[in-house]
Design an enzyme around this catalytic site. Sequence first.
Site, mmCIF file in Angstrom:
data_model
loop_
_atom_site.group_PDB
_atom_site.id
_atom_site.type_symbol
_atom_site.label_atom_id
_atom_site.label_comp_id
_atom_site.label_asym_id
_atom_site.label_seq_id
_atom_site.Cartn_x
_atom_site.Cartn_y
_atom_site.Cartn_z
ATOM 1 N N SER A 56 20.096 0.391 -3.413
ATOM 2 C CA SER A 56 18.962 0.702 -2.112
ATOM 3 C C SER A 56 18.804 -0.638 -1.435
ATOM 4 O O SER A 56 17.868 -0.555 -0.455
ATOM 5 C CB SER A 56 17.861 1.513 -2.930
ATOM 6 O OG SER A 56 17.112 0.274 -3.627
ATOM 7 N N LEU A 86 0.863 -0.967 0.088
ATOM 8 C CA LEU A 86 -0.008 -0.022 -0.077
ATOM 9 C C LEU A 86 0.791 1.173 -0.138
ATOM 10 O O LEU A 86 0.494 2.374 0.340
ATOM 11 C CB LEU A 86 -1.033 -0.151 1.292
ATOM 12 C CG LEU A 86 -1.865 -1.050 1.257
ATOM 13 C CD1 LEU A 86 -2.523 -1.240 2.732
ATOM 14 C CD2 LEU A 86 -2.745 -1.199 0.267
ATOM 15 N N GLY A 87 2.152 1.063 -0.498
ATOM 16 C CA GLY A 87 2.825 2.457 -0.304
ATOM 17 C C GLY A 87 3.309 2.958 0.933
ATOM 18 O O GLY A 87 3.595 2.356 1.802
ATOM 19 N N ALA A 111 14.345 0.891 0.998
ATOM 20 C CA ALA A 111 14.886 0.987 -0.578
ATOM 21 C C ALA A 111 14.330 2.383 -0.955
ATOM 22 O O ALA A 111 15.039 2.875 -1.870
ATOM 23 C CB ALA A 111 14.003 -0.095 -1.312
ATOM 24 N N ASP A 118 10.138 -4.547 -5.463
ATOM 25 C CA ASP A 118 11.026 -5.538 -5.528
ATOM 26 C C ASP A 118 11.832 -6.124 -4.265
ATOM 27 O O ASP A 118 11.813 -7.135 -3.804
ATOM 28 C CB ASP A 118 12.073 -5.402 -6.615
ATOM 29 C CG ASP A 118 11.438 -5.343 -7.877
ATOM 30 O OD1 ASP A 118 10.521 -5.847 -8.160
ATOM 31 O OD2 ASP A 118 11.886 -4.805 -8.852
ATOM 32 N N GLY A 169 2.059 1.132 3.981
ATOM 33 C CA GLY A 169 2.690 -0.253 4.230
ATOM 34 C C GLY A 169 2.219 -1.364 3.657
ATOM 35 O O GLY A 169 2.229 -1.359 2.320
#
Length: 317
Positions: free
Chosen positions: A292, A221-222, A283, A253, A225
């Site tokens: 990252s 969910l960006g 990251a 990823d 989380g």
Amino acid sequence: MREGIVVVGSYLRDVSVVVDGFPSPGETVVGRGLLQSYGGKGSNQAVQAARAGADVTLIAATGADEAGKAARRLWADEGIATDGALAVEDAATGTALIVVEAGGQNMIVIDPGANARLSPAAVEARRDLVANAGLVVGQLETPIPAMIEAFSIARRGGARTLLNAAPAPASLPDELRALIDILIVNEIEALQLAGMDADADPREAAARLAKTVGLAVVVTLGAGGAMLIDTTGRRAAAPALEVAVVDTTGAGDAFVGAFAARWIKDGALDAALAWGVAAGSLACTRRGVVPSLAGRKEIADAAAQGMRTAMESGGCL
């Protein structure tokens, strides 16, 4: 449970540039900070899983060119077994063109190149690697028939399967969907695969999708989380870490690779979710994908802190 991870997927040479704002159609903008680096969802996830402590083998296709040779040097340096890698003589190594907006968001265009040559026959020729894995991880930057072959071999050999359904197709073939144990998607992909409107609740999409897989569905969910729902209907959530966002490229990823590395240890979905969120958050703090990707201790420490924060706030983890 068997501990080895086999990643079947893509390698791309990333070429990225930073802009103050994304161009509109027909507009030219001036960029800065041209960066060429390693990429491709398969390779990225393999590198992250290896850095997170897993025993990783990669099945991927590159050209027999300098970019392909550079990929093999990367994998060797990261301790990734390349018994399954193939070099295609008549195709170039795939390339991703990435535009990163100053706030950290990105736009990506991919030329698959040699990735398109990863065929079911190529996977079948590497049957023993797949069948002896504990977990087979795949994505959709390579041909779907090859992924179906890999997951079919995995299931017959007793391995579990994890699909990161990205880039998301309009729909997943029933033959592939039936072979998935763990499905990882972002909220847009979840809604798309569940056949729901773009403004619908991704939690409902996850619930629908969970009825079609063997173990669980995870939705990233960006900044929110990630959450998961397993086939019993149990739900869990992990909040994103509070970080200074530099570049979101590769965060998904990082999530998948760290999730897989933690899950293969003991099958604990909640702990794997926390590791995935920690790695994905970390990251975002550095430019480029491979640079990252965090190591095991950094991920474990961040995941532990995230789980403590969630429990203190009454969260699910």
